[in-house]
Write a protein that holds these residues in place. Structure first.
Motif, PDB file in Angstrom:
ATOM      1  N   TRP A 112     -40.365 -43.800 -11.082  1.00  0.00           N
ATOM      2  CA  TRP A 112     -41.122 -43.738  -9.442  1.00  0.00           C
ATOM      3  C   TRP A 112     -40.507 -44.659  -8.374  1.00  0.00           C
ATOM      4  O   TRP A 112     -39.843 -45.092  -7.964  1.00  0.00           O
ATOM      5  N   SER A 113     -39.952 -46.356  -9.910  1.00  0.00           N
ATOM      6  CA  SER A 113     -38.623 -46.817  -9.137  1.00  0.00           C
ATOM      7  C   SER A 113     -37.745 -47.034  -8.895  1.00  0.00           C
ATOM      8  O   SER A 113     -37.059 -47.496  -8.272  1.00  0.00           O
ATOM      9  N   THR A 114     -37.101 -45.996  -9.683  1.00  0.00           N
ATOM     10  CA  THR A 114     -35.761 -45.061  -9.280  1.00  0.00           C
ATOM     11  C   THR A 114     -35.196 -44.384  -7.807  1.00  0.00           C
ATOM     12  O   THR A 114     -34.733 -43.876  -7.128  1.00  0.00           O
ATOM     13  N   LEU A 115     -36.934 -43.655  -7.035  1.00  0.00           N
ATOM     14  CA  LEU A 115     -36.726 -43.054  -6.043  1.00  0.00           C
ATOM     15  C   LEU A 115     -37.162 -43.680  -4.859  1.00  0.00           C
ATOM     16  O   LEU A 115     -37.107 -44.558  -4.747  1.00  0.00           O
ATOM     17  N   PRO A 116     -36.035 -43.674  -3.588  1.00  0.00           N
ATOM     18  CA  PRO A 116     -35.758 -44.485  -2.406  1.00  0.00           C
ATOM     19  C   PRO A 116     -37.081 -44.861  -2.358  1.00  0.00           C
ATOM     20  O   PRO A 116     -38.424 -43.373  -2.304  1.00  0.00           O
ATOM     21  N   ASP A 117     -37.176 -45.681  -1.562  1.00  0.00           N
ATOM     22  CA  ASP A 117     -39.179 -45.925  -0.735  1.00  0.00           C
ATOM     23  C   ASP A 117     -39.155 -44.447   1.026  1.00  0.00           C
ATOM     24  O   ASP A 117     -37.981 -44.123   1.524  1.00  0.00           O
ATOM     25  N   PRO A 118     -39.931 -44.056   0.496  1.00  0.00           N
ATOM     26  CA  PRO A 118     -40.547 -43.062   1.886  1.00  0.00           C
ATOM     27  C   PRO A 118     -40.213 -43.947   3.183  1.00  0.00           C
ATOM     28  O   PRO A 118     -40.353 -45.205   2.945  1.00  0.00           O
ATOM     29  N   ARG A 119     -39.759 -43.167   4.557  1.00  0.00           N
ATOM     30  CA  ARG A 119     -38.856 -44.003   5.449  1.00  0.00           C
ATOM     31  C   ARG A 119     -40.221 -43.244   6.798  1.00  0.00           C
ATOM     32  O   ARG A 119     -40.000 -42.332   6.675  1.00  0.00           O
ATOM     33  N   ALA A 120     -40.472 -44.411   7.873  1.00  0.00           N
ATOM     34  CA  ALA A 120     -40.799 -43.794   9.006  1.00  0.00           C
ATOM     35  C   ALA A 120     -39.291 -42.514   9.420  1.00  0.00           C
ATOM     36  O   ALA A 120     -38.729 -42.741   9.210  1.00  0.00           O
ATOM     37  N   PRO A 121     -39.690 -42.119  10.107  1.00  0.00           N
ATOM     38  CA  PRO A 121     -39.023 -40.660  10.897  1.00  0.00           C
ATOM     39  C   PRO A 121     -38.038 -41.578  11.617  1.00  0.00           C
ATOM     40  O   PRO A 121     -38.791 -42.763  12.920  1.00  0.00           O
ATOM     41  N   ASP A 122     -37.146 -41.546  12.060  1.00  0.00           N
ATOM     42  CA  ASP A 122     -35.951 -42.674  13.221  1.00  0.00           C
ATOM     43  C   ASP A 122     -36.338 -42.004  14.218  1.00  0.00           C
ATOM     44  O   ASP A 122     -36.679 -40.795  14.421  1.00  0.00           O
ATOM     45  N   ALA A 123     -36.390 -43.176  15.190  1.00  0.00           N
ATOM     46  CA  ALA A 123     -36.529 -42.327  16.788  1.00  0.00           C
ATOM     47  C   ALA A 123     -36.145 -41.689  17.514  1.00  0.00           C
ATOM     48  O   ALA A 123     -34.536 -41.876  16.985  1.00  0.00           O
ATOM     49  N   PRO A 124     -36.439 -40.582  17.521  1.00  0.00           N
ATOM     50  CA  PRO A 124     -35.793 -39.887  19.146  1.00  0.00           C
ATOM     51  C   PRO A 124     -34.462 -40.687  19.855  1.00  0.00           C
ATOM     52  O   PRO A 124     -34.737 -41.646  20.675  1.00  0.00           O
ATOM     53  N   VAL A 125     -33.208 -40.074  19.805  1.00  0.00           N
ATOM     54  CA  VAL A 125     -32.169 -40.714  20.857  1.00  0.00           C
ATOM     55  C   VAL A 125     -31.385 -39.327  21.377  1.00  0.00           C
ATOM     56  O   VAL A 125     -31.854 -38.196  21.158  1.00  0.00           O
ATOM     57  N   ALA A 126     -30.750 -40.626  22.641  1.00  0.00           N
ATOM     58  CA  ALA A 126     -30.642 -38.893  23.164  1.00  0.00           C
ATOM     59  C   ALA A 126     -29.530 -37.793  22.975  1.00  0.00           C
ATOM     60  O   ALA A 126     -29.418 -36.342  22.760  1.00  0.00           O
ATOM     61  N   HIS A 127     -28.688 -38.107  21.877  1.00  0.00           N
ATOM     62  CA  HIS A 127     -27.762 -37.572  20.931  1.00  0.00           C
ATOM     63  C   HIS A 127     -28.097 -37.451  20.549  1.00  0.00           C
ATOM     64  O   HIS A 127     -27.465 -37.964  18.862  1.00  0.00           O
ATOM     65  N   ASP A 128     -28.658 -36.395  19.442  1.00  0.00           N
ATOM     66  CA  ASP A 128     -29.281 -36.618  18.138  1.00  0.00           C
ATOM     67  C   ASP A 128     -28.835 -34.832  17.573  1.00  0.00           C
ATOM     68  O   ASP A 128     -29.556 -33.981  17.769  1.00  0.00           O
ATOM     69  N   PHE A 129     -27.820 -35.788  16.412  1.00  0.00           N
ATOM     70  CA  PHE A 129     -27.204 -34.553  15.489  1.00  0.00           C
ATOM     71  C   PHE A 129     -28.341 -34.348  14.010  1.00  0.00           C
ATOM     72  O   PHE A 129     -27.696 -33.710  13.568  1.00  0.00           O
TER      73      PHE A 129
END
Length: 480
Positions: free
Chosen positions: A101-118
């Protein structure tokens, strides 16, 4: 509300009540506007005099932390001081998680929406038939339809029957309701399969580049995960490790590159699995959104030895927040998968399953998919046209005729250009992902993965104009 006050002794009771409530207000457990218990009620609960509680409340009121309202009671008035957080009791014992578990990345909150979201993997929720879905769900939230206890682990029978009809018509997958297990999306399906089939140290083969959450999940189960390269025909079967117990593939629309696995590779993979007594997980990713070409038969349909487990999800065709998916397994492990589901979380949410069964049976899912396929095809063509016209010096789009995204490799500039472009794109209000992030090993192919589910059609041109400016600026920038 029920308010816990811990009295350590029978001395200075008013002071103890004051300090407990003060701490609860300052660390945010009691928030501004919340009502504290009446003095008579709290006194009875603590077996102390009402006057003692009144004194504590008076001290808090004097500090501005409580405020009384006529015939309404006392309410929290103070604010949590800036920078002050909840205080946790220290412990002399340090709990140890498994090393993986120390080798796996931390969960992160979803990025805020942006106007040009690809960004990748996000369907257009603005076009979802919310009113229709709300009516279907409301019908199931009645006492007569909701089970009084836990429900069947395999899932709602009506939904399992609807799934078999849906994949039978749309993908040529022949199964019955007993073969289907309803899950919380594709990720839980992979988790259940791994729990049932894998021993610690078993080898699991995954595509390179590939879907990072699947790789991390198998690693968390203690498996030895081996990356196998893909080319224009999909997974290179010749590169599979001989001791692989499980092979995870996305043959309909390779994630993230986009090509389908060729018929010859499909046959070779099934032959390889039969010879080595291995299991193949077929994640039929994005297969509903095919824009051209003849759809290829699924591995599950081609399999004659019962070694393929078919995994599907409603996250992309409906909403990711619904967390509904399924797996279709050979009879030899169906019981074990149901047991694994039950010991994991009993069952998926019942009202949503019943609503989805009706949604499918009344043809509304098929109608929604047809509508979204036309919309996504239009966006796909628009992005491909702009990439070919405006990014020819920088990017090489990869062939793709399905899904919610397309990938393009950088012709020059390497990983440094990819990284610096991503930094500039974020500042310019363009959400996009780097292709190299989907590789588990180096050298990774630099480039970009452009999703078109979340970006409005009217924002595509401006978003790509900004992206091109970011690529050009990153290419000419000189860093110390």
């Amino acid at each position: 509300m029920d308010l816990h006050v811990n009295l350590q002794s029978r001395r200075d009771i008013a002071g103890q009540i004051y300090r407990e409530l003060r701490a609860a207000i300052l660390d945010g457990r009691l928030r501004r506007g919340e009502r504290v218990p009446p003095t008579r009620e709290l006194a009875k609960r603590l077996s102390v005099s009402r006057n003692t509680v009144s004194v504590a409340y008076e001290w808090l009121t004097a500090e501005g932390l409580l405020a009384g309202r006529t015939r309404a009671g006392s309410f929290v008035q103070g604010e949590t001081p800036r920078g002050r957080g909840r205080v946790r009791a220290s412990s002399a014992v340090r709990l140890r998680a498994r090393a993986i578990w120390s080798t796996l990345p931390d969960p992160r909150a979803p990025d805020a929406p942006v106007a040009h979201d690809f960004r990748v993997g996000i369907p257009d929720s603005r076009l979802f038939p919310y009113e229709t879905w709300r009516r279907f769900l409301a019908r199931q939230l009645r006492a007569a339809t909701v089970p009084s206890g836990h429900a069947e682990a395999a899932g709602h029978l009506g939904l399992r029957e609807a799934v078999t009809r849906h994949v039978g018509v749309a993908r040529g997958v022949h199964a019955d309701a007993g073969d289907v297990l309803v899950t919380h999306g594709a990720q839980q399906a992979l988790d259940l399969i791994g729990r049932v089939l894998l021993e610690p140290g078993d080898c699991v083969a995954v595509e390179e580049p590939g879907y990072p959450p699947a790789r991390m999940l198998f690693q968390s189960l203690g498996a030895r995960v081996v990356s196998v390269p893909v080319d224009a025909e999909g997974l290179d079967v010749r590169a599979l490790p001989d001791d692989a117990r499980l092979v995870y593939v996305t043959p309909s629309h390779q994630f993230p590159l986009g090509m389908p696995m060729s018929p010859a590779r499909r046959t070779a993979l099934l032959d390889w699995a039969k010879q080595r007594d291995a299991v193949v997980i077929e994640d039929d990713y994005d297969s509903e959104f095919r824009f051209g070409g003849r759809p290829l038969e699924t591995l599950f349909s081609l399999d004659r030895s019962g070694r393929v487990i078919y995994v599907g999800s409603f996250s992309k065709v409906m909403l990711p927040a619904l967390r509904l998916g399924f797996l279709i397994a050979p009879p030899s492990i169906q019981r074990e998968l149901r047991v694994a589901k039950q010991v994991s979380d009993w069952h998926s949410q019942w009202p949503a399953q019943a609503a989805l069964a009706r949604f499918i049976d009344e043809g509304l899912l098929a109608r929604h998919i047809r509508k979204m396929r036309r919309e996504y095809e239009s966006r796909h063509e628009r992005i491909l046209e702009r990439l070919t016209r405006d990014f020819g010096d920088w990017l090489q789009p990869l062939p793709s005729v399905a899904g919610l995204h397309l990938s393009a490799t950088l012709r020059r500039g390497g990983l440094k250009l990819e990284r610096e472009t991503l930094e500039r794109a974020k500042a310019a209000g363009v959400g996009i992902e780097g292709l190299s992030s989907y590789y588990a090993s180096r050298p990774a192919q630099p480039g970009f993965v452009l999703g078109y589910g979340a970006v409005a059609t009217t924002h595509i041109d401006e978003g790509l104009r900004r992206l091109r400016a970011c690529v050009a600026a990153a290419a000419t920038a000189k860093r110390p």
